[in-house]
Design a protein around this motif. Structure first.
Motif, PDB file in Angstrom:
ATOM      1  N   HIS A  20       0.754  -1.405  -0.365  1.00 37.13           N
ATOM      2  CA  HIS A  20      -0.191   0.092  -0.035  1.00 37.13           C
ATOM      3  C   HIS A  20       1.224   0.955   0.330  1.00 37.13           C
ATOM      4  N   SER A  21       0.542   2.621  -0.585  1.00 35.78           N
ATOM      5  CA  SER A  21       1.468   3.548  -0.399  1.00 35.78           C
ATOM      6  C   SER A  21       1.114   4.130   0.825  1.00 35.78           C
ATOM      7  N   ALA A  22       0.025   4.245   2.089  1.00 38.21           N
ATOM      8  CA  ALA A  22       0.440   4.520   3.056  1.00 38.21           C
ATOM      9  C   ALA A  22       1.436   3.363   4.477  1.00 38.21           C
ATOM     10  N   ARG A  23       1.761   4.520   4.684  1.00 37.29           N
ATOM     11  CA  ARG A  23       3.213   4.114   6.298  1.00 37.29           C
ATOM     12  C   ARG A  23       2.683   2.965   7.340  1.00 37.29           C
ATOM     13  N   VAL A  24       2.579   1.577   6.711  1.00 32.63           N
ATOM     14  CA  VAL A  24       2.986   1.061   7.907  1.00 32.63           C
ATOM     15  C   VAL A  24       3.268  -0.064   8.466  1.00 32.63           C
ATOM     16  N   THR A  25       3.484   0.896  10.287  1.00 32.78           N
ATOM     17  CA  THR A  25       4.317   0.252  11.243  1.00 32.78           C
ATOM     18  C   THR A  25       4.111  -0.501  12.421  1.00 32.78           C
ATOM     19  N   PHE A  26       5.255  -1.035  12.804  1.00 34.91           N
ATOM     20  CA  PHE A  26       4.446  -1.670  14.379  1.00 34.91           C
ATOM     21  C   PHE A  26       5.238  -1.766  15.375  1.00 34.91           C
ATOM     22  N   ASP A  27       5.206  -2.044  16.636  1.00 37.28           N
ATOM     23  CA  ASP A  27       5.739  -1.547  17.326  1.00 37.28           C
ATOM     24  C   ASP A  27       5.169  -3.096  18.269  1.00 37.28           C
ATOM     25  N   THR A  28       6.243  -3.261  19.600  1.00 39.71           N
ATOM     26  CA  THR A  28       5.311  -4.242  20.087  1.00 39.71           C
ATOM     27  C   THR A  28       6.943  -4.137  21.545  1.00 39.71           C
ATOM     28  N   CYS A  29       6.479  -4.273  22.864  1.00 43.98           N
ATOM     29  CA  CYS A  29       7.753  -3.814  23.872  1.00 43.98           C
ATOM     30  C   CYS A  29       6.733  -5.228  25.400  1.00 43.98           C
TER      31      CYS A  29
ATOM     32  N   GLN B 280      -0.258   7.117   7.526  1.00 42.53           N
ATOM     33  CA  GLN B 280       0.288   6.215   8.431  1.00 42.53           C
ATOM     34  C   GLN B 280      -1.058   5.228   8.833  1.00 42.53           C
ATOM     35  N   VAL B 281       0.170   4.418   9.298  1.00 38.98           N
ATOM     36  CA  VAL B 281      -0.895   3.407  10.170  1.00 38.98           C
ATOM     37  C   VAL B 281       0.327   2.991  11.044  1.00 38.98           C
ATOM     38  N   ASP B 282      -0.236   3.222  12.231  1.00 38.53           N
ATOM     39  CA  ASP B 282       0.595   1.972  13.074  1.00 38.53           C
ATOM     40  C   ASP B 282       0.746   1.664  14.227  1.00 38.53           C
TER      41      ASP B 282
ATOM     42  N   THR C   3      -3.885   2.919  14.667  1.00 37.35           N
ATOM     43  CA  THR C   3      -4.071   4.279  14.746  1.00 37.35           C
ATOM     44  C   THR C   3      -3.655   4.412  13.477  1.00 37.35           C
ATOM     45  N   ASP C   4      -4.288   5.492  12.468  1.00 39.59           N
ATOM     46  CA  ASP C   4      -4.346   6.182  11.561  1.00 39.59           C
ATOM     47  C   ASP C   4      -4.836   7.010  11.613  1.00 39.59           C
ATOM     48  N   ASP C   5      -3.870   8.005  10.554  1.00 35.13           N
ATOM     49  CA  ASP C   5      -4.037   9.138  11.002  1.00 35.13           C
ATOM     50  C   ASP C   5      -5.266   9.673   8.962  1.00 35.13           C
ATOM     51  N   GLY C   6      -6.098   9.446   9.047  1.00 31.81           N
ATOM     52  CA  GLY C   6      -6.914   9.190   7.924  1.00 31.81           C
ATOM     53  C   GLY C   6      -7.928   9.974   8.039  1.00 31.81           C
ATOM     54  N   LYS C   7      -9.273  10.100   7.107  1.00 32.92           N
ATOM     55  CA  LYS C   7     -10.222  11.288   7.401  1.00 32.92           C
ATOM     56  C   LYS C   7     -11.086  10.287   8.798  1.00 32.92           C
ATOM     57  N   GLY C   8     -10.772   9.618   9.129  1.00 31.41           N
ATOM     58  CA  GLY C   8     -11.840   9.637  10.354  1.00 31.41           C
ATOM     59  C   GLY C   8     -13.602   9.019  10.232  1.00 31.41           C
TER      60      GLY C   8
ATOM     61  N   GLY D 217     -11.183  13.828  10.153  1.00 32.39           N
ATOM     62  CA  GLY D 217     -10.737  14.415   9.914  1.00 32.39           C
ATOM     63  C   GLY D 217      -9.537  14.205  11.366  1.00 32.39           C
ATOM     64  N   ARG D 218      -9.586  13.640  12.467  1.00 28.93           N
ATOM     65  CA  ARG D 218      -8.871  13.154  13.170  1.00 28.93           C
ATOM     66  C   ARG D 218      -8.355  11.831  13.070  1.00 28.93           C
ATOM     67  N   GLY D 219      -8.691  11.167  11.846  1.00 33.95           N
ATOM     68  CA  GLY D 219      -8.424   9.550  12.368  1.00 33.95           C
ATOM     69  C   GLY D 219      -8.968   8.974  13.066  1.00 33.95           C
ATOM     70  N   THR D 220      -8.087   7.665  13.245  1.00 33.56           N
ATOM     71  CA  THR D 220      -9.194   6.263  14.130  1.00 33.56           C
ATOM     72  C   THR D 220      -8.249   5.772  14.684  1.00 33.56           C
ATOM     73  N   THR D 221      -8.156   4.989  16.302  1.00 34.57           N
ATOM     74  CA  THR D 221      -7.476   4.816  17.164  1.00 34.57           C
ATOM     75  C   THR D 221      -8.361   2.874  17.348  1.00 34.57           C
ATOM     76  N   VAL D 222      -8.221   2.269  17.219  1.00 38.29           N
ATOM     77  CA  VAL D 222      -8.966   0.958  17.355  1.00 38.29           C
ATOM     78  C   VAL D 222      -7.814   0.176  19.030  1.00 38.29           C
ATOM     79  N   GLU D 223      -7.881   0.712  19.834  1.00 37.51           N
ATOM     80  CA  GLU D 223      -7.959  -0.346  21.047  1.00 37.51           C
ATOM     81  C   GLU D 223      -8.266  -1.828  21.628  1.00 37.51           C
TER      82      GLU D 223
END
Length: 381
Positions: free
Chosen positions: A270-279, A311-313, A328-333, A369-375
């Motif tokens: 995809h054109s969007a940047r997709v990142t992954f972080d774990t701890c 961007q999707v993190d 979390t994404d910085d999309g249209k929400g 306009g503020r993106g979405t976070t699914v937790e």
């Protein structure tokens, strides 16, 4: 109950709670057997779930090492005392199982057993399995059984709750199979709507290029470049769909590595940047790991297909004995209440069902306009 180190109401409660926390049938069987063996202080415990062909569909043991179990050989058949428990649906308490006339011997690698307590696990008229213990760790009367009437009564209580836990586990697995079937159907529609349309456009563009080769080579070249772009997009769509369709190798790779691999593929596709972080993630029960993976896949699907995000993190971190997943994404929400009123769920119902099914919770935060976070948070095993 004086010889039982874990005797008393607290020990029984602990055993019952342990059974109720498991959702996979195999996990429930293991928990029942381990709880019964510990509660009644026996050297060996086993539980067999019969099939329809005179054998056992599943047979779980506790107190026998993996090497011993492998050396014993094939699963037992429904014969001797096991057959009697399944057929007559009544408890069996024996001072020496080897002296019972129904005893038919063991394989050479089988551990030696003497006193025996067994009973069926029943749900109404259905016999769901046979649970038995052997070699009570206590002084035994000469030629007598170490297991008492009190032990038999306690094991009966455990068996009643085991029937409930097994029934719930079976219902959960059937529900999950239906969910998987629904996901496959969704993927089929997505392939038809997205990939098929791109392939149709690719075919038309290729035909146009062929018609222009002789009279307008420059335009034909432009059309061929468009063919290449459409082919690349179709390949990306197929690749992303296959990632979702392929069963996750959770048993071999674990949740973290499986997520990391899928996110790397999506980042390339995809054109969007997709990142992954774990701890700090520790191993979780199989049902919880699968639920986390599926919710991550659904949230990523929404972010990459519908949000227009750049961007999707994705993050997976330890919290207490459990874990928290966030996408979390910085999309249209969107406005969650408006989505519900319109009857469009964006997979939110499925994600909430998966979270609650493993004792977890799901939270979705979004605004236009503020993106979405699914937790999603799940407790430890």
């Amino acid at each position: 109950m004086s010889h039982r180190p874990g005797s008393g109401l607290a020990a029984v409660s602990t055993a019952l709670l342990a059974m109720s926390r498991r959702l996979e049938v195999r996990d429930v069987l293991k928990t029942i057997v381990a709880s019964a063996r510990e509660l009644l202080d026996a050297e060996y415990a086993a539980l067999g779930v019969p099939d329809d062909h005179g054998g056992f569909a599943q047979f779980v043991v506790d107190g026998v090492s993996d090497a011993q179990w492998k050396a014993i050989g094939p699963l037992p058949r429904q014969h001797g005392i096991l057959a009697s428990m399944l057929r007559d649906a009544k408890p069996e308490r024996l001072g020496d199982v080897r002296k019972d006339p129904r005893f038919e011997g063991w394989p050479s690698a089988h551990p030696d057993m003497s006193d025996f307590l067994g009973l069926p696990i029943k749900d109404g008229d259905e016999t769901m399995g046979a649970l038995f213990l052997a070699n009570k760790r206590c002084p035994k009367p000469q030629g007598g059984c170490g297991f008492t009437e009190e032990d038999e009564e306690l094991l009966g209580i455990l068996a009643q709750h085991a029937a409930i836990a097994l029934t719930n586990a079976r219902l959960y697995e059937r529900s999950r199979e239906l969910t998987i079937a629904e996901e496959r159907s969704r993927l089929a529609h997505e392939l038809h709507d997205a990939v098929s349309q791109k392939l149709f456009s690719l075919r038309l563009t290729a035909q146009a290029a062929a018609a222009l080769v002789d009279r307008d080579p420059a335009r034909a070249k432009d059309e061929l470049q468009q063919v290449a772009a459409l082919a690349a997009e179709a390949a990306d769509e197929l690749r992303a769909a296959v990632v979702e369709l392929r069963p996750a190798a959770l048993d071999e790779d674990g949740l973290v590595n499986t997520l990391r691999t899928q996110i790397q593929v999506l980042d390339r596709a995809h054109s969007a940047r997709v990142t992954f972080d774990t701890c700090g993630i520790r191993a979780l029960p199989a049902a919880q790991e699968e639920a986390l993976l599926r919710v991550a896949q659904e949230a990523l699907h929404n972010a990459l297909r519908h949000s227009g995000a750049a961007q999707v993190d994705v993050a997976l971190i330890r919290r207490g004995q459990g874990a928290v997943l966030s996408v979390t994404d910085d999309g249209k929400g969107f406005e969650p209440r408006a989505v519900r009123r319109a009857g469009r769920h964006l997979g939110l119902v499925s994600m909430r069902d998966r979270a609650s099914g493993v004792g977890g919770r799901l939270k979705v935060e979004s605004a236009p306009g503020r993106g979405t976070t699914v937790e999603m948070e799940v407790p430890g095993g």
